[in-house]
Design a protein around this motif. Structure first.
Motif, short mmCIF file in Angstrom:
data_model
loop_
_atom_site.label_atom_id
_atom_site.label_comp_id
_atom_site.label_asym_id
_atom_site.label_seq_id
_atom_site.Cartn_x
_atom_site.Cartn_y
_atom_site.Cartn_z
N TRP A 163 1.03 -1.17 -0.51
CA TRP A 163 0.32 -0.28 0.27
C TRP A 163 0.74 1.46 -0.24
N GLU A 164 1.90 0.87 0.74
CA GLU A 164 3.05 2.34 -0.02
C GLU A 164 3.77 2.77 -0.88
N LYS A 165 3.46 1.83 -2.17
CA LYS A 165 4.24 1.90 -3.53
C LYS A 165 4.17 2.06 -3.85
N LYS A 166 3.97 4.22 -4.29
CA LYS A 166 3.66 5.06 -5.51
C LYS A 166 3.72 5.09 -6.69
N GLY A 167 4.75 4.22 -7.16
CA GLY A 167 5.42 4.48 -8.69
C GLY A 167 7.00 5.33 -7.92
N TYR A 219 8.17 8.28 -8.44
CA TYR A 219 8.22 9.55 -7.51
C TYR A 219 7.63 9.50 -6.10
N GLY A 220 6.68 8.65 -5.69
CA GLY A 220 5.85 8.10 -4.11
C GLY A 220 7.01 7.12 -3.70
N ASP A 221 8.01 6.42 -4.46
CA ASP A 221 7.78 5.50 -3.54
C ASP A 221 9.16 6.51 -2.62
N LEU A 222 10.09 6.78 -3.76
CA LEU A 222 11.31 7.80 -2.63
C LEU A 222 10.51 8.44 -1.68
N GLY A 223 9.82 8.72 -1.97
CA GLY A 223 8.98 10.23 -0.67
C GLY A 223 8.33 8.72 0.56
N SER A 224 7.61 8.49 0.13
CA SER A 224 7.46 7.57 0.74
C SER A 224 8.50 6.92 2.09
#
Length: 335
Positions: free
Chosen positions: A209-213, A215-220
């Motif tokens: 659920w934390e994986k967002k692509g 760009y988002g993975d770096l931020g998460s």
């Protein structure tokens, strides 16, 4: 007689499993938010004890993303929920792609300034693939000692050690002996390969659920480290399903205020790096509609002699290119 009862026993067992399973899910979903918060949230004094290092550059960029990044570049109708990130302090939407680029840029310029990483620009054959099909150079990087502790440095350390080990094995096989010591110039690795392998390490730590692509993975990943350090706090959700699918964070403003000056000094060092190692175009202030990687000299995206290219322009172009290429490999990829 006994054989005739077996189907009824199996059916009864199935009904019991379904009933009690449903009952368990309902009970978990209806737990009070206060109880969930009590179970999840560590005490503030306990969180303070978890910080064993100074706050990292990538963490400062994420905390103060409203100062380092601009608003989303895509219109609301054309972007999905992974294209934007909420700035922790203001709640404003910032561009997820730009945030990912700034996170890596801040970290890499600091590592270079402190002497932990060395860069070089080498010639290569153009790939004729977007985003820069005619670029005739590539950036390479070499580790100069153990990287300092930070969320992304830890991942880069693992990636670099694996890449270096593979490089040494190839050199030994080529030389036909196991007692050789590779020269420093033989330990440079491709920058885009480093970014790819570092992201693989990051994604092993993220839940589904934390994986967002990309760009988002770096931020998460950076956000998770900020939660562990007590700069951000998870807000408890009303139901069990909400807790799995969404993650809401709130800032610990008292703790963040203590590092506000560090964020300002980091921004000043990033600007100084750009002035010292960038082209004339790079020294100009980026406009609101400038590319994600900012102003760069035209030679950095086309045919050029690598020895004439400025490091800052090449670093920003390389970060942008590496992340875009990884984004294109995802199911909903694009530039």
């Amino acid at each position: 007689m006994l054989e005739a009862l077996i189907p009824f026993a199996v059916i009864g067992l199935g009904i019991a499993i379904l009933y009690y399973g449903y009952k368990f899910v309902v009970e978990m979903a209806n737990k009070q938010p206060a109880e969930a918060e009590e179970q999840r949230e560590p005490r503030r004094e306990d969180r303070a004890l978890t910080v064993q290092r100074d706050i990292a550059p990538e963490e400062l960029v994420y905390l103060f993303s409203h100062e380092f990044c601009g608003p989303p570049r895509k219109p609301a109708a054309l972007r999905n929920r992974h294209d934007t990130v909420l700035a922790p302090l203001t709640g404003e939407e910032v561009d997820a792609q730009q945030l990912a680029n700034k996170i890596l840029y801040a970290l890499l310029t600091e590592l270079h300034r402190q002497g932990f990483l060395e860069f070089r620009i080498v010639e290569r054959t153009p790939t004729f693939m977007p985003p820069f099909p005619h670029k005739s150079w590539e950036l390479e990087v070499r580790r100069c000692g153990i990287l300092p502790p930070s969320p992304l440095c830890d991942c880069m350390q693992i990636a670099l050690e694996l890449m270096e080990k593979r490089r040494i094995t190839k050199l030994k096989a080529k030389a036909g002996r196991d007692d050789i010591e590779p020269a420093a110039e033989e330990m440079f690795v491709a920058f885009d390969d480093l970014v790819d392998r570092s992201l693989r390490v990051i994604r092993q730590e993220l839940t589904f659920w934390e994986k967002k692509g990309v760009y988002g993975d770096l931020g998460s990943y950076v956000a998770s480290s900020l939660v562990a350090a007590g700069y951000l706090e998870e807000v408890s959700q009303d139901t069990w399903l909400d807790k799995i699918r969404t993650r809401k964070l709130k800032p610990n403003r008292e703790r963040i205020e203590q590092v506000a000056e560090q964020a300002r000094r980091l921004a000043a060092r990033m600007a100084d790096f750009r002035r010292r190692h960038g082209s004339m175009e790079a020294r100009q202030e980026d406009a609101a509609d400038a590319p994600v990687h900012g102003n760069v000299c035209p030679q950095a995206t086309g045919h050029a002699d690598p020895s004439t290219l400025p490091l800052d322009d090449c670093l920003r172009v390389s970060i942008y290119e590496a992340l875009v290429c990884l984004r294109q490999l995802e199911p909903s990829g694009g530039i």
